[in-house]
Write an enzyme that holds these catalytic residues in place. Structure first.
Site, PDB file in Angstrom:
ATOM      1  N   ASP A 296      47.586  46.078  35.887  1.00  0.00           N
ATOM      2  CA  ASP A 296      47.037  45.365  37.365  1.00  0.00           C
ATOM      3  C   ASP A 296      48.264  45.796  38.017  1.00  0.00           C
ATOM      4  O   ASP A 296      48.254  45.903  39.071  1.00  0.00           O
ATOM      5  CB  ASP A 296      46.609  44.319  37.177  1.00  0.00           C
ATOM      6  CG  ASP A 296      45.044  44.259  36.654  1.00  0.00           C
ATOM      7  OD1 ASP A 296      44.481  45.411  36.621  1.00  0.00           O
ATOM      8  OD2 ASP A 296      44.589  43.269  36.704  1.00  0.00           O
ATOM      9  N   GLY A 298      51.369  47.308  37.181  1.00  0.00           N
ATOM     10  CA  GLY A 298      52.162  48.644  37.592  1.00  0.00           C
ATOM     11  C   GLY A 298      51.112  49.805  37.638  1.00  0.00           C
ATOM     12  O   GLY A 298      51.748  51.008  38.017  1.00  0.00           O
ATOM     13  N   GLY A 303      51.054  43.138  44.803  1.00  0.00           N
ATOM     14  CA  GLY A 303      51.193  42.706  45.952  1.00  0.00           C
ATOM     15  C   GLY A 303      50.545  43.185  47.139  1.00  0.00           C
ATOM     16  O   GLY A 303      49.992  42.478  48.114  1.00  0.00           O
ATOM     17  N   TYR A 380      38.289  40.448  39.675  1.00  0.00           N
ATOM     18  CA  TYR A 380      39.208  39.371  39.309  1.00  0.00           C
ATOM     19  C   TYR A 380      40.043  38.753  40.261  1.00  0.00           C
ATOM     20  O   TYR A 380      40.606  39.616  40.938  1.00  0.00           O
ATOM     21  CB  TYR A 380      40.045  39.593  38.300  1.00  0.00           C
ATOM     22  CG  TYR A 380      39.494  38.919  36.834  1.00  0.00           C
ATOM     23  CD1 TYR A 380      39.489  37.420  36.528  1.00  0.00           C
ATOM     24  CD2 TYR A 380      38.939  39.967  35.681  1.00  0.00           C
ATOM     25  CE1 TYR A 380      39.038  37.035  35.369  1.00  0.00           C
ATOM     26  CE2 TYR A 380      38.536  39.172  34.578  1.00  0.00           C
ATOM     27  CZ  TYR A 380      38.590  37.755  34.375  1.00  0.00           C
ATOM     28  OH  TYR A 380      38.134  37.242  33.159  1.00  0.00           O
TER      29      TYR A 380
HETATM   30 CO    CO Z   1      39.159  37.352  31.638  1.00  0.00          CO
END
Ligand code: CO
Length: 639
Positions: A296, A298, A303, A380
Site C-alpha cells: 500500500d 510502495g 500520504g 481499509y
Molecule cells: Co485485515
C-alpha cells in the site's frame, strides 16, 4: 509560468510548500526534454544532509531541493529528477527503465470507467443479471509481478468487482465473485476480462452509513475533553515541542507522516522515523485471489491517501491540525486540509505508591502527546498514531479499520482460506505487514545494537535450587547478523546503545525496541510475491545509514522483481557497531476475519514501543506537580 514564487519554508526538513511543488514542476516542464508532457508521480522534499540540518539557524533560508518522479503516458519507466529550488535547475536525472510509477488516486476512477465500457465486461455482468452498470464498482488493485507475458513492461491494475443495491449501499456486501479484469493504467486499455464460476452475488444488505441506521442508542452521555488553560505543546512552523520532547513534523506523498530530529531534554533519540512500507498478502489460492499481495505504501503512496480529519469526530479535544500539500499528476497542488492531528491525551496514572506504614500516598497522572493521520486505501483505513510519553517512551500504534476485503461463496461453504462473515460473504485470511524505518540517534549518530535474551542458568552448584535466570546481551556486529526474528520464549528485545555517552552507573545510554506485534510470513520466499516482500522475513533488520536505502521493498515497488530492498540492502554485510545505524522493524496484524469485523471493522491494532533503558539516570518523572483534578466529581455520596 512564473517560477520566482516566494518560498515560505522555514526549516530544511519542512515538507515542500505548495509553491515549491509548483516551482519544481515548472522547472521540469521548462528544462526537461519532453517536459511539457511529463506526468508527475511524486514531487517531494529531497531531505538534505543532516549536517546541514543541524547547522541550520532559525530564520535562515535553507538550501531546498526536490525529488520528482516523472513519467510519460507513451513511454515505460520512470525518470527520477533532483531539482534545486534555490538554483532553479535540474541537478540530475536517472532513468529507471523497468520502474513503474505508483498508482495514483487520480487514476482509480478512470480504471473503473474503462472497465465498465468494455463489451466483455458488460456481457459478463449481463450473464449475472446486471444490465445497468451504474452501481458496479471495480477496485483497482496493483497487479503484482507474476511473469504474465501480456503484462510485461506495462503498468497494470488487476480489478475485483462489487455492486451496490442503491446509491449509499455498502457494495462490499455484494461481491461479484469470479469477475476480474486487468487494465493498462497508462493507456486505460482493458487487457483481459475473466468471468469464471457461478457463485451467486449475495444481495442481503449490510450497511453502516447513518442513513440506514434504524436503531440509534441513546444511553451514552457525552464525554468532553477540555483544557481550560490551553494545550501544553507548542508548534513553531512544523517544529513541535511538548514537555521535554522536541521534533520536526514531516510529510511526503509516499510515507505520509514522518518525524525528524526527535530529542528529549535536548538529547537526540531518533533522527528520522516513518512507516516505510506495508504489504497485505491474502492467503487464498482460489480464482484471481492469489494476486492480492498489495504494497500500500510502495505501490499507491499512503500520504496521498490521507483523510481530511474532522474536529469532534476523528479528533476529540483541543486539536492542532497541519495540512498536507501533495502534487497532482499534472504538477499542480492538492491540499489535504487537516491531514495531521496533534493533541494531548490523559493516560491514566503514570506512577503511584502508598507507604502503608506512613499511610501516605503519592500519585501522578500520565499524559501523552499524539501525532496522527488516517489514510484510506480502498476498503481499509489505517490510523497512524505516534505517542510521546512523559517518561521518555515513544510508541507507535496502527489502527486498522474500515471494511474487510470481501469475496462471495456458496452460503455455508467458505472453503479453507476464508471465513463466512455473513451468508455467502467471505473474508479471507490475510496479513498487514508494516515496516518502520527508525534512523536511531541515541545521544548522537554513533550507535550499536545489542540483542537481549533471558535464559535459565544451568542446574548445578551455582544454581542449587534451579531458580536462577538472567539476561544475556550480544552485540550484533554486522548487517547480516542483525537480520533477526523475535523470540517470546527468551523475552528477546533489541537495545540501541550510544557509543558516546554513559549513564551514572556506567552503562551505555540506550533505548530498547520491544517487538510486540510480529507477524509470521506464510509466503514462499521464492514465489512471485515472496520475492518482492523480502523484508517480511525478519522482524528486525539493521543497516548502516545509506540515504538511498529508504524503502524496505525497494524504491520502485509497483511491478518490482524484488531485487531492490531487503535482503539486498544487507548484501554488503557492512559493520554496524559504533556507527550511524537504521533499524527496520517489521510488525503487523495477522488477520483471520471475524463476523464481528463485518460490515464495518472496529479498530484492530498493532505497533511497537521504544523505551529508554539507562538513557536517564532514574525514572525522570518525579518533577510532576502533586495535584488533584478539580473538574472530577464523585458519584458516591459519602466521599
Ligand atoms: Co485485515
Amino acid at each position: 509560468m512564473n517560477i520566482q514564487a516566494p518560498m515560505t519554508a522555514v526549516h530544511p526538513l519542512s515538507p515542500l510548500a505548495a509553491e515549491e511543488i509548483i516551482k519544481t514542476a515548472a522547472i521540469i516542464r521548462r528544462d526537461l526534454e519532453n517536459g511539457a508532457d511529463a506526468l508527475f508521480e511524486t514531487i517531494e522534499l529531497a531531505e538534505t544532509d543532516r549536517s546541514a540540518v543541524r547547522a541550520h539557524q532559525n530564520g535562515a533560508t535553507p538550501d531546498r531541493k526536490a525529488w520528482a518522479n516523472v513519467y510519460h503516458r507513451n513511454r515505460s519507466g520512470v525518470l527520477r529528477c533532483l531539482v534545486s529550488l534555490s538554483d532553479e535547475r535540474i541537478v540530475s536525472t536517472t532513468y529507471h527503465k523497468d520502474a513503474q510509477p505508483l498508482i495514483s488516486a487520480a487514476e482509480f476512477m478512470g480504471i473503473e470507467s474503462a472497465i465498465k465500457t468494455d463489451p466483455r465486461f458488460i456481457a459478463a455482468c449481463k450473464r449475472r443479471g446486471i444490465d445497468d452498470l451504474t452501481f458496479v464498482t471495480c477496485d483497482p488493485w496493483s497487479a503484482g509481478n507474476f511473469g504474465i507475458e501480456e503484462e510485461k513492461g506495462r503498468r497494470i491494475s488487476h480489478v475485483f468487482c462489487w455492486i451496490r443495491n442503491s446509491k449509499l449501499d455498502n457494495h462490499y456486501a455484494h461481491p461479484i465473485e469470479g469477475l476480474n479484469a486487468t487494465v493498462d493504467i497508462s493507456t486505460l486499455e482493458v487487457l483481459s476480462v475473466t468471468d469464471k464460476g457461478d457463485v451467486p452475488i449475495p444481495r442481503a444488505e449490510a450497511n453502516y452509513d447513518r442513513s440506514f441506521q434504524t436503531v440509534v442508542r441513546e444511553d451514552l452521555k457525552p464525554i468532553d475533553v477540555v483544557q481550560p488553560e490551553g494545550v501544553s505543546f507548542k508548534l513553531d512552523g512544523r517544529r513541535l515541542t511538548w514537555a521535554d520532547w522536541d521534533m520536526q513534523i514531516g510529510f511526503n506523498p509516499r510515507e505520509g507522516l514522518t518525524l525528524h530530529d526527535i530529542s528529549i531534554s535536548g538529547r537526540p533519540v531518533l533522527y528520522r522515523a516513518s512507516i516505510a512500507e506495508m504489504m497485505v498478502p491474502y492467503g487464498s489460492p482460489e480464482g484471481a485471489h492469489p494476486r492480492k499481495n498489495v504494497f500500500d505504501i510502495g505501490e499507491y503512496g499512503i500520504g496521498r491517501l490521507c483523510n481530511s480529519l474532522e474536529l469532534g469526530c476523528d479528533c476529540l479535544g483541543a486539536i492542532q491540525y497541519l495540512d498536507a500539500q501533495i502534487n497532482g499528476l499534472d504538477g499542480g497542488v492538492e491540499t489535504i486540509k487537516n491531514a495531521i492531528c496533534i493533541h494531548e491525551e490523559d493516560m491514566g496514572i503514570l506512577w503511584k505508591h502508598w507507604d502503608f506504614r506512613l499511610n501516605r500516598t503519592e500519585v501522578r497522572r500520565a499524559r501523552r502527546l499524539v501525532v496522527s493521520t488516517i489514510a484510506t486505501v480502498g476498503n481499509y483505513e489505517y490510523g497512524y498514531y505516534w505517542y510521546f510519553h512523559l517518561d521518555g517512551e515513544i510508541e507507535f500504534e496502527m489502527k486498522a479499520t474500515g471494511i474487510i476485503n470481501t469475496t462471495a461463496c456458496e452460503p455455508g461453504k467458505p472453503g479453507l482460506h476464508g471465513v463466512e462473515v455473513a451468508p455467502g460473504v467471505r473474508g479471507q485470511i490475510h496479513q498487514h505487514t508494516f515496516c518502520a524505518r527508525l534512523d536511531m540517534a541515541i545521544d548522537g549518530d554513533a550507535n550499536s545494537v545489542v540483542e537481549c535474551n533471558t535464559y535459565a542458568d544451568p542446574a548445578g552448584p551455582e544454581n542449587p535450587y534451579g531458580n536462577a535466570f538472567r539476561q544475556h546481551e550480544t552485540v550484533l556486529e554486522t548487517e547480516k547478523g542483525a537480520a533477526r526474528k523475535a523470540d517470546p520464549s527468551t523475552h528477546r528485545y533489541w537495545k540501541f546503545t550510544s557509543s558516546d555517552r554513559t549513564n551514572h552507573v556506567g552503562g551505555k545510554t540506550a533505548y530498547k525496541l520491544m517487538p510486540s506485534s510480529t507477524v509470521t510470513p506464510f509466503l514462499s520466499p521464492d514465489g512471485p510475491s515472496g520475492r518482492r516482500a523480502g523484508y517480511t522475513f525478519n522482524d528486525l533488520w539493521v543497516t548502516k545509514f545509506d540515504p538511498d536505502q529508504r524503502f524496505p521493498a525497494g524504491e520502485f515497488v509497483n511491478g518490482s522483481d524484488g531485487s531492490d530492498g531487503f535482503p539486498s540492502f544487507t548484501s554488503q554485510n557492512r559493520p554496524i557497531v559504533d556507527t550511524d545505524i537504521v533499524a527496520w522493524h517489521v510488525f503487523g496484524l495477522h488477520h483471520q476475519p471475524r463476523p464481528e469485523d463485518w460490515p464495518v471493522q472496529p479498530c484492530i491494532t498493532c505497533g511497537f514501543k521504544l523505551m529508554p533503558v539507562g538513557f536517564f539516570d532514574d525514572s525522570n518523572v518525579r518533577d510532576l506537580p502533586w495535584e488533584k483534578n478539580s473538574a472530577s466529581c464523585s458519584l458516591s455520596p459519602e466521599s
